[in-house]
Design a protein around this motif. Structure first.
Motif, PDB file in Angstrom:
ATOM      1  N   ILE A 120       6.362 -17.872 -12.224  1.00  0.00           N
ATOM      2  CA  ILE A 120       5.654 -16.700 -11.720  1.00  0.00           C
ATOM      3  C   ILE A 120       4.579 -16.339 -12.731  1.00  0.00           C
ATOM      4  CG2 ILE A 120       5.861 -14.287 -11.039  1.00  0.00           C
ATOM      5  CD1 ILE A 120       8.863 -14.929 -10.505  1.00  0.00           C
ATOM      6  N   THR A 121       3.340 -16.203 -12.259  1.00  0.00           N
ATOM      7  CA  THR A 121       2.232 -15.881 -13.149  1.00  0.00           C
ATOM      8  C   THR A 121       1.742 -14.453 -12.906  1.00  0.00           C
ATOM      9  OG1 THR A 121       0.526 -16.643 -11.621  1.00  0.00           O
ATOM     10  CG2 THR A 121       1.491 -18.303 -13.101  1.00  0.00           C
ATOM     11  N   VAL A 122       0.967 -13.968 -13.831  1.00  0.00           N
ATOM     12  CA  VAL A 122       0.349 -12.651 -13.673  1.00  0.00           C
ATOM     13  C   VAL A 122      -0.567 -12.669 -12.448  1.00  0.00           C
ATOM     14  CG1 VAL A 122      -1.231 -10.994 -14.725  1.00  0.00           C
ATOM     15  CG2 VAL A 122       0.536 -12.073 -16.114  1.00  0.00           C
ATOM     16  N   THR A 123      -1.209 -13.800 -12.193  1.00  0.00           N
ATOM     17  CA  THR A 123      -2.076 -13.925 -11.019  1.00  0.00           C
ATOM     18  C   THR A 123      -1.292 -13.717  -9.737  1.00  0.00           C
ATOM     19  OG1 THR A 123      -3.492 -15.451 -12.225  1.00  0.00           O
ATOM     20  CG2 THR A 123      -3.703 -15.443  -9.833  1.00  0.00           C
ATOM     21  N   ASP A 124      -0.079 -14.287  -9.651  1.00  0.00           N
ATOM     22  CA  ASP A 124       0.769 -14.089  -8.470  1.00  0.00           C
ATOM     23  C   ASP A 124       1.027 -12.603  -8.233  1.00  0.00           C
ATOM     24  OD1 ASP A 124       1.099 -16.871  -8.110  1.00  0.00           O
ATOM     25  OD2 ASP A 124       2.834 -16.889  -9.462  1.00  0.00           O
ATOM     26  N   LEU A 125       1.343 -11.895  -9.298  1.00  0.00           N
ATOM     27  CA  LEU A 125       1.652 -10.468  -9.187  1.00  0.00           C
ATOM     28  C   LEU A 125       0.401  -9.661  -8.846  1.00  0.00           C
ATOM     29  CD1 LEU A 125       4.020 -10.167 -12.261  1.00  0.00           C
ATOM     30  CD2 LEU A 125       4.653 -10.466  -9.859  1.00  0.00           C
ATOM     31  N   THR A 126      -0.733 -10.022  -9.448  1.00  0.00           N
ATOM     32  CA  THR A 126      -1.993  -9.316  -9.198  1.00  0.00           C
ATOM     33  C   THR A 126      -2.441  -9.492  -7.749  1.00  0.00           C
ATOM     34  OG1 THR A 126      -2.636  -9.618 -11.493  1.00  0.00           O
ATOM     35  CG2 THR A 126      -4.387  -9.070  -9.949  1.00  0.00           C
ATOM     36  N   VAL A 127      -2.337 -10.712  -7.245  1.00  0.00           N
ATOM     37  CA  VAL A 127      -2.732 -10.978  -5.855  1.00  0.00           C
ATOM     38  C   VAL A 127      -1.890 -10.145  -4.900  1.00  0.00           C
ATOM     39  CG1 VAL A 127      -2.681 -12.747  -4.044  1.00  0.00           C
ATOM     40  CG2 VAL A 127      -3.700 -13.260  -6.262  1.00  0.00           C
ATOM     41  N   ARG A 128      -0.594 -10.128  -5.121  1.00  0.00           N
ATOM     42  CA  ARG A 128       0.288  -9.359  -4.237  1.00  0.00           C
ATOM     43  C   ARG A 128      -0.022  -7.864  -4.322  1.00  0.00           C
ATOM     44  NH1 ARG A 128       2.531  -8.956   0.398  1.00  0.00           N
ATOM     45  NH2 ARG A 128       4.318  -7.587   0.378  1.00  0.00           N
ATOM     46  N   THR A 129      -0.237  -7.357  -5.525  1.00  0.00           N
ATOM     47  CA  THR A 129      -0.523  -5.936  -5.707  1.00  0.00           C
ATOM     48  C   THR A 129      -1.837  -5.558  -5.023  1.00  0.00           C
ATOM     49  OG1 THR A 129       0.686  -5.910  -7.779  1.00  0.00           O
ATOM     50  CG2 THR A 129      -0.860  -4.122  -7.415  1.00  0.00           C
ATOM     51  N   ARG A 130      -2.871  -6.359  -5.224  1.00  0.00           N
ATOM     52  CA  ARG A 130      -4.159  -6.066  -4.585  1.00  0.00           C
ATOM     53  C   ARG A 130      -4.048  -6.088  -3.069  1.00  0.00           C
ATOM     54  NH1 ARG A 130      -8.161  -9.480  -8.517  1.00  0.00           N
ATOM     55  NH2 ARG A 130      -8.199  -7.954 -10.192  1.00  0.00           N
ATOM     56  N   HIS A 131      -3.276  -7.018  -2.547  1.00  0.00           N
ATOM     57  CA  HIS A 131      -3.090  -7.098  -1.093  1.00  0.00           C
ATOM     58  C   HIS A 131      -2.439  -5.814  -0.557  1.00  0.00           C
ATOM     59  CE1 HIS A 131      -2.170  -8.700   2.853  1.00  0.00           C
ATOM     60  NE2 HIS A 131      -0.920  -8.312   2.666  1.00  0.00           N
ATOM     61  N   VAL A 132      -1.366  -5.386  -1.194  1.00  0.00           N
ATOM     62  CA  VAL A 132      -0.648  -4.188  -0.734  1.00  0.00           C
ATOM     63  C   VAL A 132      -1.531  -2.952  -0.870  1.00  0.00           C
ATOM     64  CG1 VAL A 132       1.320  -2.669  -1.213  1.00  0.00           C
ATOM     65  CG2 VAL A 132       1.643  -5.147  -1.126  1.00  0.00           C
ATOM     66  N   VAL A 133      -2.211  -2.794  -1.999  1.00  0.00           N
ATOM     67  CA  VAL A 133      -3.093  -1.641  -2.206  1.00  0.00           C
ATOM     68  C   VAL A 133      -4.199  -1.641  -1.145  1.00  0.00           C
ATOM     69  CG1 VAL A 133      -4.818  -0.628  -3.759  1.00  0.00           C
ATOM     70  CG2 VAL A 133      -2.571  -1.302  -4.639  1.00  0.00           C
ATOM     71  N   GLY A 134      -4.797  -2.809  -0.891  1.00  0.00           N
ATOM     72  CA  GLY A 134      -5.841  -2.917   0.137  1.00  0.00           C
ATOM     73  C   GLY A 134      -5.353  -2.496   1.504  1.00  0.00           C
ATOM     74  N   ARG A 135      -4.146  -2.906   1.860  1.00  0.00           N
ATOM     75  CA  ARG A 135      -3.578  -2.525   3.157  1.00  0.00           C
ATOM     76  C   ARG A 135      -3.334  -1.012   3.232  1.00  0.00           C
ATOM     77  NH1 ARG A 135      -1.294  -6.675   6.430  1.00  0.00           N
ATOM     78  NH2 ARG A 135      -0.969  -4.925   7.812  1.00  0.00           N
ATOM     79  N   GLU A 136      -2.852  -0.431   2.154  1.00  0.00           N
ATOM     80  CA  GLU A 136      -2.620   1.018   2.126  1.00  0.00           C
ATOM     81  C   GLU A 136      -3.933   1.790   2.254  1.00  0.00           C
ATOM     82  OE1 GLU A 136       0.292   2.785   2.138  1.00  0.00           O
ATOM     83  OE2 GLU A 136       1.231   0.841   2.449  1.00  0.00           O
ATOM     84  N   ILE A 137      -4.972   1.321   1.582  1.00  0.00           N
ATOM     85  CA  ILE A 137      -6.286   1.962   1.687  1.00  0.00           C
ATOM     86  C   ILE A 137      -6.796   1.878   3.122  1.00  0.00           C
ATOM     87  CG2 ILE A 137      -8.719   1.747   1.010  1.00  0.00           C
ATOM     88  CD1 ILE A 137      -7.648   1.032  -1.814  1.00  0.00           C
ATOM     89  N   ASP A 138      -6.619   0.726   3.776  1.00  0.00           N
ATOM     90  CA  ASP A 138      -7.019   0.576   5.184  1.00  0.00           C
ATOM     91  C   ASP A 138      -6.280   1.559   6.076  1.00  0.00           C
ATOM     92  OD1 ASP A 138      -8.774  -1.449   4.540  1.00  0.00           O
ATOM     93  OD2 ASP A 138      -7.408  -3.067   5.159  1.00  0.00           O
ATOM     94  N   VAL A 139      -4.983   1.744   5.829  1.00  0.00           N
ATOM     95  CA  VAL A 139      -4.191   2.696   6.615  1.00  0.00           C
ATOM     96  C   VAL A 139      -4.751   4.106   6.457  1.00  0.00           C
ATOM     97  CG1 VAL A 139      -1.926   3.835   6.754  1.00  0.00           C
ATOM     98  CG2 VAL A 139      -2.064   1.333   6.654  1.00  0.00           C
ATOM     99  N   ILE A 140      -5.074   4.491   5.224  1.00  0.00           N
ATOM    100  CA  ILE A 140      -5.605   5.832   4.971  1.00  0.00           C
ATOM    101  C   ILE A 140      -6.967   6.003   5.626  1.00  0.00           C
ATOM    102  CG2 ILE A 140      -6.465   7.385   3.173  1.00  0.00           C
ATOM    103  CD1 ILE A 140      -4.241   6.105   1.373  1.00  0.00           C
ATOM    104  N   ARG A 141      -7.860   5.021   5.466  1.00  0.00           N
ATOM    105  CA  ARG A 141      -9.182   5.102   6.102  1.00  0.00           C
ATOM    106  C   ARG A 141      -9.048   5.242   7.620  1.00  0.00           C
ATOM    107  NH1 ARG A 141     -13.522   4.137   2.882  1.00  0.00           N
ATOM    108  NH2 ARG A 141     -13.199   2.902   1.021  1.00  0.00           N
ATOM    109  N   ASN A 142      -8.179   4.447   8.218  1.00  0.00           N
ATOM    110  CA  ASN A 142      -7.977   4.521   9.669  1.00  0.00           C
ATOM    111  C   ASN A 142      -7.405   5.869  10.092  1.00  0.00           C
ATOM    112  OD1 ASN A 142      -8.983   1.957  10.114  1.00  0.00           O
ATOM    113  ND2 ASN A 142      -6.983   0.988   9.921  1.00  0.00           N
ATOM    114  N   GLN A 143      -6.483   6.386   9.314  1.00  0.00           N
ATOM    115  CA  GLN A 143      -5.894   7.689   9.637  1.00  0.00           C
ATOM    116  C   GLN A 143      -6.952   8.791   9.561  1.00  0.00           C
ATOM    117  OE1 GLN A 143      -2.934   9.156   6.868  1.00  0.00           O
ATOM    118  NE2 GLN A 143      -1.728   9.975   8.578  1.00  0.00           N
ATOM    119  N   LEU A 144      -7.782   8.757   8.532  1.00  0.00           N
ATOM    120  CA  LEU A 144      -8.842   9.760   8.415  1.00  0.00           C
ATOM    121  C   LEU A 144      -9.855   9.621   9.551  1.00  0.00           C
ATOM    122  CD1 LEU A 144      -9.415   9.659   4.542  1.00  0.00           C
ATOM    123  CD2 LEU A 144      -8.236  11.445   5.856  1.00  0.00           C
ATOM    124  N   ALA A 145     -10.243   8.390   9.875  1.00  0.00           N
ATOM    125  CA  ALA A 145     -11.199   8.168  10.965  1.00  0.00           C
ATOM    126  C   ALA A 145     -10.620   8.602  12.307  1.00  0.00           C
ATOM    127  CB  ALA A 145     -11.590   6.689  11.015  1.00  0.00           C
TER     128      ALA A 145
END
Length: 150
Positions: free
Chosen positions: A80-105
């Motif tokens: 397991i590399t730091v890159t593996d963890l970073t990719v997963r974290t960025r993916h989840v954060v991106g999805r959460e931001i999309d949910v918030i943007r959609n909810q506000l819109a």
């Protein structure tokens, strides 16, 4: 002509989101001022969500959570590399931001990009990343400032 902007919320963290959506559900015209890369506030971008995502990614990739089913030597990934963890974290954060943007819109909340600050008791300036004045509005009713962004 659209109704005047009645509420302005400084910050789009959990409190700001709830305040803006609650006002919008009362059919008020609402806007949120938030920095470009901070939709969702500290909770989504640097706090709770990234830290919990890192924890869960480690548990998942090491196979720790599946060992009851597959045996004690089960691992999803050997190295397991730091890159593996970073990719997963960025993916989840991106999805959460999309949910918030959609909810506000969906609730017709306008998002103004910039760093908001009070000019006087009824006016807020939103400065963009280059410190250019984006907008000054006069508000009829309320300006809500969330404490983590003031």
């Amino acid at each position: 002509m659209p109704s005047p902007l009645r509420y302005l919320v400084l910050g789009s963290g959990p409190g700001g989101q709830k305040a803006a959506i609650a006002a919008a559900k009362l059919e008020r015209r609402v806007a949120i001022v938030e920095r470009r890369d901070m939709i969702g506030g500290v909770c989504i971008n640097t706090g709770t969500i990234p830290s919990k995502t890192l924890r869960e990614a480690v548990l998942y990739l090491t196979g720790l959570t599946q060992r009851d089913m597959y045996g004690s030597s089960y691992r999803l990934k050997e190295d397991i590399t730091v890159t593996d963890l970073t990719v997963r974290t960025r993916h989840v954060v991106g999805r959460e931001i999309d949910v918030i943007r959609n909810q506000l819109a969906r609730n017709r909340v306008t998002v103004l990009t910039g760093s908001g600050h009070f000019v006087d008791p009824h006016k807020v300036a939103a400065l963009d990343a280059m410190n250019k004045l984006r907008r000054i509005e006069r508000f009829a009713d309320q300006i809500v400032g969330m404490t983590d962004c003031l």
